[in-house]
Design an enzyme around this catalytic site. Structure first.
Site, PDB file in Angstrom:
ATOM      1  N   GLY B 127       0.888  -1.238  -0.081  1.00 53.81           N
ATOM      2  CA  GLY B 127      -0.121   0.054  -0.024  1.00 53.81           C
ATOM      3  C   GLY B 127       0.747   1.383   0.050  1.00 53.81           C
ATOM      4  O   GLY B 127       0.819   1.795   0.993  1.00 53.81           O
ATOM      5  N   GLU B 243      12.616  -4.620  -4.212  1.00 51.13           N
ATOM      6  CA  GLU B 243      11.770  -4.668  -5.429  1.00 51.13           C
ATOM      7  C   GLU B 243      12.676  -4.500  -6.731  1.00 51.13           C
ATOM      8  O   GLU B 243      12.507  -5.291  -7.579  1.00 51.13           O
ATOM      9  CB  GLU B 243      10.756  -3.536  -5.566  1.00 51.13           C
ATOM     10  CG  GLU B 243       9.683  -4.006  -6.646  1.00 51.13           C
ATOM     11  CD  GLU B 243       8.655  -2.915  -6.397  1.00 51.13           C
ATOM     12  OE1 GLU B 243       7.575  -3.125  -7.142  1.00 51.13           O
ATOM     13  OE2 GLU B 243       8.691  -1.656  -5.695  1.00 51.13           O
TER      14      GLU B 243
END
Lengths: 361, 401
Positions: B127, B243
């Site tokens: 989020g 990531e």
């Protein structure tokens, strides 16, 4: 697994870089670039003292006995410095002798080439009026009859100043010819890269002897890797020159590097160059240790890296604006270095098609 | 320079190959389980055998071994080759949340969340992005206010992949009065908490992966914070770092290129295979130059990281994401030309996206579009160019408020 340079290899590269920074800064390159005659022999002498002439010559013949990876590391530094020196032809002549010379030929030439006492080059391409690939052996016409060599060669790097030429014959075999033995006519070509002058060579009954073995594939693959490494060094330098200029040039009250249009262009140039270091490392390593992969790896590395380098060089001119288009700006020197690397031994198109065929496509 | 892995790793390779053969394919009832259940079964066995989550501490459900990137690479290569369901059903969980918790989480948070995440029983979503905050994460608006021993969340997140399936979210919320990133905290949120509404967004392919997530007075326990109040930015940086590593892997590109080659062999043009045409061969070989560059750059990165010399490959590491997505886009463009009239086909809308084999024209058209998604997710290509310009070339930073 260790896909990295050894301490010795790093040291070799640092030593060369330090020497070139001191002895061959851009001002020296420019002097040689603009001079009527070829490069200053003093510079080559200095490089020879560092061992560059004998990198690829076995130790028992007086050389360093190193591999193509070390020679390619040297090529990177020479490209990075746009160094005017006869390294390319000399190194490939060493490869030819090592791979195809008889014991007598090796004994006669390799110690002299390793010590720098003699300088050599390679005469491969022939003028190709039909527009075919000048480096395709199928079109070569040079012949030896009764120990005499006849034919015409073009795009020979630094033949003027060479003592020995390795000449490619019709059918792809190689032969040795001494420039001082008569019958060898050398005429300068108006080449694009004035750091590596090119000559046309007219062979009119020049005394010559064929190399014993079939060394052309090794010479070609080594040449492809050395050109790729040289182009990498030159393009890497061009990216950094452009980034530096973008920070010093002010417009609208700020360095032009602040503008994203230019910043992103410079980032794309770096992206085209920096990661390809591993591609020519691998091709050089394959040449030295993985014979089954060497030919295709060399073709892909040369096609990819020299193609990217020329694109990056165009970007460097753009990044310098009007100044970049002048003779006075150093960018043109490295720009032309990449054009040499791209065209010599065949264009990216030629080597992509070879890679396709070798891949069984 | 030596491209051989060496005897110990060759032995490991044999062991993994043998393990994969013995433990899969499933038999009986197991064979009828859905994909995620199969992943959970396989992962549990592989973690126990010490082949997955090797360097996660044993008390958190991992192998408790020292980091060994070469071993991890050998294992991954063999599991891919064996075609076993080794992948995590929640890459955001295993590849982003777990490393973050190991760096910044409390022992209690690690014990509670890491073990079920590793096997794939707990699915996570991320989020971060909001409608007004994409690349500019410092401008996030969603808030969390402390009310007794609970945080009360209000606001909206967007582009939240896997939000529909997720059990948990890790996210950034504004908890402090400090401006921009200094006001953010990192929170772990149970997605079943009342007041959370997930609205799927349909992608241009017609498939559904990312969602909008709305928070309306959502109450979560005060101990749901990772790191301290106002340190969310710092905590999330660890996650973003992972990531970028996650999508910089060359094996992904190599497989995509093999699929492209297969397409060029199977497609006919003017009565013969497209791959026999000179222009196609040129374009394929040009793309292979980019793929091979990434292959060998990743070998170089791997060697440097294994030898604790990360700094020598920092340029390649920072460029990995943009290299990969640019090359994926080149592959996608050639695929569309090879498809010819097949490019008129509507994209196939399964959610597997890029991960499954590329076969039908609809799948290729979908992947053509997904290559763009990849260049946007995890830091857009233009943001990557800023990073390369600033951190590698030393160019001045963009104007920041």
């Amino acid at each position: 697994m260790d896909f990295a340079l050894s301490e010795e290899q790093e040291l070799l590269q640092q030593t060369l870089r330090g020497f070139i920074e001191n002895e061959c800064p851009p001002s020296v390159v420019r002097e040689s670039f603009d001079a009527e005659a070829g490069p200053d022999p003093g510079l080559w002498k200095g490089l020879v003292e560092l061992g560059i002439a004998g990198l690829l010559v076995p130790e028992e013949r007086g050389g360093a006995g190193l591999g193509l990876l070390e020679a390619a590391l040297a090529a990177e530094e020479l490209g990075h410095g746009a160094v005017p020196a006869p390294f390319l032809g000399h190194a490939l002549a060493c490869v030819a002798l090592v791979a195809g010379g008889s014991d007598a030929q090796k004994r006669r030439w390799l110690p002299a080439l390793a010590s720098g006492e003699a300088v050599a080059s390679v005469a491969l391409a022939e003028p190709s009026p039909e527009g075919s690939d000048a480096w395709d052996p199928a079109h070569w016409r040079c012949r030896i009859e009764d120990g005499r060599l006849r034919g015409r060669k073009a795009w020979v790097p630094q033949a003027a100043g060479a003592d020995l030429l390795v000449v490619a014959l019709a059918g792809g075999r190689l032969a040795l010819a001494e420039t001082g033995a008569g019958g060898v006519g050398i005429a300068p070509l108006d080449g694009v890269d004035r750091t590596r002058r090119l000559d046309a060579v007219d062979l009119d009954a020049a005394p010559a002897e064929p190399l014993e073995g079939d060394a052309l594939p090794r010479v070609r693959d080594a040449g492809l890797v050395l050109l790729a490494a040289d182009a990498f060094g030159a393009a890497y330098r061009l990216v950094r020159m452009s980034a530096e200029y973008a920070q010093s040039r002010q417009q609208f009250g700020q360095p032009i590097a602040q503008f994203q249009g230019l910043k992103h262009q410079l980032a794309d140039m770096a992206l085209d160059v920096d990661p390809t270091r591993s591609l020519w490392w691998y091709a050089a390593h394959a040449f030295d240790h993985l014979p089954a992969e060497a030919e295709r790896a060399a073709a892909l590395a040369k096609a990819h890296i020299t193609d990217r380098a020329v694109q990056v060089a165009r970007g460097a001119v753009r990044a310098h604006g009007g100044l970049g288009f002048t003779w006075e700006c150093d960018v043109q020197i490295w720009f032309k270095r990449t054009l040499f690397d791209r065209a010599w031994l065949g264009t990216p198109e030629v080597h992509r098609e070879r890679a396709a065929a070798l891949g069984g496509w | 320079m030596d491209l051989r892995y060496g005897e110990a790793y060759d032995r490991l390779r044999e062991e993994v190959r043998d393990f994969a053969r013995r433990s899969w394919p499933p038999r009986g009832d197991e064979a009828r389980l859905d994909e995620r259940e199969q992943q959970i079964r396989f992962r549990r066995r592989a973690i126990e055998a010490g082949y997955l989550s090797r360097s996660v501490p044993a008390e958190c459900g991992g192998g408790g071994r020292a980091v060994d990137v070469l071993a991890e690479t050998v294992i991954r290569q063999e599991l891919i080759a064996a075609d076993v369901p080794w992948r995590s059903p929640s890459p955001q969980g295993t590849d982003m949340l777990v490393p973050t918790l190991l760096e910044e989480g409390t022992p209690e948070q690690c014990r509670r969340y890491i073990p079920p995440t590793l096997v794939g029983e707990m699915i996570w979503c991320q989020g971060y992005s909001e409608p007004g905050s994409g690349s500019d994460l410092g401008s996030l608006q969603s808030r969390a206010e402390l009310d007794g021993d609970h945080w009360v969340l209000n606001g909206q997140k967007i582009w939240t992949s896997s939000a529909r399936e997720a059990d948990m979210m890790f996210g950034l919320f504004r908890t402090e009065a400090e401006p921009r990133s200094r006001g953010l905290s990192y929170l772990l949120i149970d997605m079943r908490t009342p007041g959370i509404e997930v609205r799927p967004l349909t992608m241009m392919t017609g498939g559904i992966d990312f969602c909008e997530v709305w928070f309306d007075d959502v109450r979560i326990p005060a101990e749901s914070m990772v790191g301290r109040r106002g340190e969310g930015w710092k905590v999330s940086k660890a996650t973003l770092k992972h990531e970028r590593m996650l999508i910089g892997d060359a094996s992904y590109l190599e497989r995509a290129f093999e699929d492209l080659l297969r397409l060029a062999r199977e497609t006919r043009r003017d009565g013969r295979p497209a791959i026999e045409h000179a222009d196609v061969r040129q374009r394929l070989a040009e793309i292979e130059g980019f793929v091979a560059t990434q292959t060998w750059a990743s070998h170089r990165m791997l060697s440097a990281i294994a030898a604790d010399r990360d700094m020598t490959v920092i340029n390649e590491m920072m460029m990995a994401k943009l290299s990969l997505t640019n090359t994926m886009e080149r592959i996608a463009e050639l695929s569309l030309d090879l498809l010819a009239e097949g490019g008129l086909t509507a994209p196939t809308t399964d959610e597997g996206g890029m991960r499954q084999g590329w076969r039908t024209p609809g799948k290729w058209v979908s992947n053509y579009m997904m290559s763009l998604g990849l260049s946007i997710a995890g830091g857009t290509s233009n943001i990557q160019r800023n990073l390369i310009g600033e951190r590698i070339l030393g160019l001045p930073r963009d104007l920041r408020p």
